[in-house]
Structures are given as structure tokens and as C-alpha cells.
Design a protein around this motif. Structure first.
Motif, PDB file in Angstrom:
ATOM      1  N   LEU A 150       0.835  -1.204   0.000  1.00 17.16           N
ATOM      2  CA  LEU A 150       0.000   0.000   0.000  1.00 17.16           C
ATOM      3  C   LEU A 150       0.869   1.253   0.000  1.00 17.16           C
ATOM      4  CD1 LEU A 150      -2.763  -0.986   2.609  1.00 17.16           C
ATOM      5  CD2 LEU A 150      -2.913  -1.081   0.121  1.00 17.16           C
ATOM      6  N   ALA A 151       1.925   1.249   0.811  1.00 15.62           N
ATOM      7  CA  ALA A 151       2.815   2.402   0.875  1.00 15.62           C
ATOM      8  C   ALA A 151       3.508   2.645  -0.460  1.00 15.62           C
ATOM      9  CB  ALA A 151       3.852   2.206   1.976  1.00 15.62           C
ATOM     10  N   GLY A 152       3.692   1.581  -1.249  1.00 18.08           N
ATOM     11  CA  GLY A 152       4.322   1.698  -2.555  1.00 18.08           C
ATOM     12  C   GLY A 152       3.347   1.948  -3.686  1.00 18.08           C
ATOM     13  N   GLY A 153       2.084   2.154  -3.345  1.00 20.38           N
ATOM     14  CA  GLY A 153       1.084   2.445  -4.365  1.00 20.38           C
ATOM     15  C   GLY A 153       0.504   1.221  -5.037  1.00 20.38           C
ATOM     16  N   ILE A 154       0.725   0.050  -4.456  1.00 22.04           N
ATOM     17  CA  ILE A 154       0.173  -1.197  -4.995  1.00 22.04           C
ATOM     18  C   ILE A 154      -1.017  -1.598  -4.134  1.00 22.04           C
ATOM     19  CG2 ILE A 154       0.637  -3.625  -5.527  1.00 22.04           C
ATOM     20  CD1 ILE A 154       3.625  -2.843  -5.690  1.00 22.04           C
ATOM     21  N   TYR A 155      -2.147  -1.857  -4.749  1.00 25.93           N
ATOM     22  CA  TYR A 155      -3.379  -2.124  -4.021  1.00 25.93           C
ATOM     23  C   TYR A 155      -3.912  -3.518  -4.352  1.00 25.93           C
ATOM     24  CZ  TYR A 155      -2.931   2.911  -3.669  1.00 25.93           C
ATOM     25  OH  TYR A 155      -2.439   4.176  -3.448  1.00 25.93           O
ATOM     26  N   PRO A 156      -3.439  -4.553  -3.659  1.00 27.10           N
ATOM     27  CA  PRO A 156      -3.805  -5.940  -3.988  1.00 27.10           C
ATOM     28  C   PRO A 156      -5.133  -6.354  -3.345  1.00 27.10           C
ATOM     29  CG  PRO A 156      -2.219  -5.930  -2.205  1.00 27.10           C
ATOM     30  CD  PRO A 156      -2.460  -4.493  -2.556  1.00 27.10           C
ATOM     31  N   SER A 157      -6.108  -6.671  -4.162  1.00 34.30           N
ATOM     32  CA  SER A 157      -7.429  -7.024  -3.627  1.00 34.30           C
ATOM     33  C   SER A 157      -7.397  -8.324  -2.833  1.00 34.30           C
ATOM     34  CB  SER A 157      -8.440  -7.134  -4.772  1.00 34.30           C
ATOM     35  OG  SER A 157      -8.037  -8.125  -5.708  1.00 34.30           O
ATOM     36  N   GLY A 158      -6.556  -9.273  -3.244  1.00 31.50           N
ATOM     37  CA  GLY A 158      -6.495 -10.553  -2.532  1.00 31.50           C
ATOM     38  C   GLY A 158      -6.080 -10.425  -1.081  1.00 31.50           C
ATOM     39  N   PRO A 159      -4.895  -9.866  -0.803  1.00 31.78           N
ATOM     40  CA  PRO A 159      -4.482  -9.689   0.595  1.00 31.78           C
ATOM     41  C   PRO A 159      -5.434  -8.817   1.407  1.00 31.78           C
ATOM     42  CG  PRO A 159      -2.588  -9.511  -0.851  1.00 31.78           C
ATOM     43  CD  PRO A 159      -3.798  -9.582  -1.743  1.00 31.78           C
ATOM     44  N   ILE A 160      -6.034  -7.812   0.773  1.00 33.31           N
ATOM     45  CA  ILE A 160      -6.993  -6.967   1.487  1.00 33.31           C
ATOM     46  C   ILE A 160      -8.204  -7.789   1.914  1.00 33.31           C
ATOM     47  CG2 ILE A 160      -8.654  -5.084   1.192  1.00 33.31           C
ATOM     48  CD1 ILE A 160      -6.535  -3.656  -0.489  1.00 33.31           C
ATOM     49  N   SER A 161      -8.695  -8.636   1.023  1.00 30.88           N
ATOM     50  CA  SER A 161      -9.839  -9.483   1.358  1.00 30.88           C
ATOM     51  C   SER A 161      -9.516 -10.431   2.505  1.00 30.88           C
ATOM     52  CB  SER A 161     -10.277 -10.291   0.123  1.00 30.88           C
ATOM     53  OG  SER A 161     -10.723  -9.438  -0.903  1.00 30.88           O
ATOM     54  N   VAL A 162      -8.297 -10.960   2.501  1.00 27.71           N
ATOM     55  CA  VAL A 162      -7.868 -11.848   3.588  1.00 27.71           C
ATOM     56  C   VAL A 162      -7.867 -11.106   4.919  1.00 27.71           C
ATOM     57  CG1 VAL A 162      -5.939 -13.173   4.522  1.00 27.71           C
ATOM     58  CG2 VAL A 162      -6.519 -13.363   2.098  1.00 27.71           C
ATOM     59  N   MET A 163      -7.344  -9.885   4.928  1.00 26.87           N
ATOM     60  CA  MET A 163      -7.302  -9.094   6.166  1.00 26.87           C
ATOM     61  C   MET A 163      -8.707  -8.748   6.650  1.00 26.87           C
ATOM     62  SD  MET A 163      -4.108  -8.862   7.003  1.00 26.87           S
ATOM     63  CE  MET A 163      -4.078 -10.563   6.369  1.00 26.87           C
ATOM     64  N   GLU A 164      -9.597  -8.441   5.719  1.00 26.92           N
ATOM     65  CA  GLU A 164     -10.977  -8.121   6.108  1.00 26.92           C
ATOM     66  C   GLU A 164     -11.669  -9.345   6.708  1.00 26.92           C
ATOM     67  OE1 GLU A 164     -12.351  -4.537   3.146  1.00 26.92           O
ATOM     68  OE2 GLU A 164     -12.375  -6.578   2.340  1.00 26.92           O
TER      69      GLU A 164
END
Length: 238
Positions: free
Chosen positions: A148-162
Motif C-alpha cells: 500500500l505504501a508503494g502504491g500497490i493495491y492488492p485485492s487478494g491480501p486486502i480481502s484476507v485481512m478483512e
């Protein structure tokens, strides 16, 4: 009461209100409204599910809106700044909170084992929470936050965290059941009192932690991902 003035509040989600009105989370705690994992539901729906009269809650929220509170709108801050805040304010704090709470819970369960109000099983539950939360935070620190800090927004890891946030919410519900909603018995000793005070702080901190990630940090990546998907679709259709 002016219905036109209060209608927007009723239609907004708990998460939106919690992240835009300073002090709203304290009100939601008071009425046991789940603003972190349940932050997507509207205030109106949440009040209806609890069979609560909206008047009192709306009055308190409106009062907060009229106050001159210093409030950080994290939606307007850079992603890196929000990440730094989460790491310092929540990740490091949880790592200090839980080991001490586990120690206190073990002492209370040992000394007050014969008391019917003793939170039997709390030590093991807190230990499980600590392990799950530590694993979760490490994944954020090592994988998701740098992206995220590098401007990359991965939907997979975000879904896992949610999804793991939902599990943390379930763990808080178990915590409430084990402690009668973190309610002290009348004759509680100092250790028991310190334990429950710490549990209340942990619960509030964890809910605020989840709220900032679900409602702010993870929202921008989703929006960008959807835009990218639309652009790819349009490009392939031309």
C-alpha cells in the motif's frame, strides 16, 4: 427535532459516522453498536436491529457535531501517514496490552476459581487472541502495508485481512460472554479490576483499529482496483 437535519445521519453507515464525528465511537460503545466489523450497516438499520429509539443516539451525535473537537480526518491524509499511525497506535499497543492481560487473567482465574462470576477460560481465549492478532499484524507489516505504501493495491491480501477482521470481531463477542460484558462483580479485587479495565481498553482499541483499516485504508485500494478493471474491460472491448 428537525427530521431533515437528522436524516443524513440515519442513512450513513456506522463506519462513516465513526470516522467523521469525533467521539462517535464512545456513543456506539455505549449502545453496543458494532462500528468496526458491522461498520457497513446504516445507523438506522443498526438501531432497528437493537430495537433502540433513534432520538437519543441522534441527539448525542448532533451534540458532538456542534462541538469544536480536534479530529484527524484520515481520509485526507497520505496512506503512508495512516499506516505509520496504525503501526504505532495499535500494533505496538496490542503487543503491550495482551501479554499483561493474559498474566492478569491467569491470576484471577487461579485465585477466584471458586467464584461463580470468575471468567473461566479467559486466559486461554486471550492467548488465542494474541496469537491470531500477532499473525495478522505480521502479515500486514510484512506484506500488505509495504504494498500500500508503494502504491500497490492488492485485492487478494486486502480481502484476507478483512476476513480476519471478522474473526477478531467474533473473538470480542466471546470475550464479552466470558466476562458478562466486561462487568466487574461488586467485591472484585484490584487485580480483577485492573484486568477488566484493560479488557475495555483492548476492545475499544481493537475496534478502532479495525475501523480505520476497513473504512479508510482499504477503501481507496478497492476503488482503484475497480477503475483498473473497468479500464481493462473497455480496452479489451475496443
Amino acid at each position: 427535532m428537525n427530521s431533515v437535519a437528522v436524516l443524513p445521519l440515519l442513512e450513513q453507515s456506522l463506519g462513516q459516522l465513526a470516522t467523521s464525528i469525533a467521539g462517535a465511537t464512545a456513543i456506539f460503545h455505549q449502545y453496543k453498536l458494532d462500528f468496526c466489523c458491522g461498520g457497513k450497516q446504516s445507523l438506522a438499520d443498526a438501531l432497528a436491529k437493537k430495537q433502540l429509539d433513534p432520538a437519543a443516539v441522534l441527539s448525542e451525535l448532533q451534540h458532538l457535531q456542534q462541538q469544536d473537537n480536534s479530529f484527524t480526518d484520515w481520509r485526507a491524509k497520505p496512506v503512508k501517514e495512516l499506516i505509520a499511525y496504525i503501526l504505532e497506535r495499535f500494533h505496538e499497543r496490542h503487543r503491550r496490552q495482551l501479554p499483561e492481560l493474559i498474566r492478569l487473567a491467569r491470576r484471577v482465574e487461579h485465585v477466584h476459581a471458586g467464584d461463580p462470576q470468575c471468567p473461566t477460560g479467559l486466559t486461554d481465549h486471550l492467548d488465542d487472541m494474541y496469537q491470531e492478532l500477532e499473525s495478522h499484524m505480521m502479515k500486514e507489516e510484512q506484506i500488505l502495508f509495504p504494498m500500500l505504501a508503494g502504491g500497490i493495491y492488492p485485492s487478494g491480501p486486502i480481502s484476507v485481512m478483512e476476513e480476519e477482521h471478522l474473526q477478531h470481531g467474533d473473538a470480542l463477542e466471546v470475550l464479552d460472554k466470558l466476562t458478562n460484558n466486561i462487568t466487574l462483580p461488586a467485591d472484585a479485587c484490584n487485580t480483577w479490576t485492573a484486568l477488566y479495565l484493560g479488557l475495555k481498553e483492548l476492545k475499544e482499541d481493537l475496534m478502532q483499529h479495525i475501523l480505520l483499516e476497513n473504512e479508510i485504508l482499504f477503501v481507496q485500494p478497492k476503488a482503484i482496483a475497480k477503475d483498473d478493471d473497468r479500464q481493462m474491460c473497455c480496452g479489451s472491448c475496443q
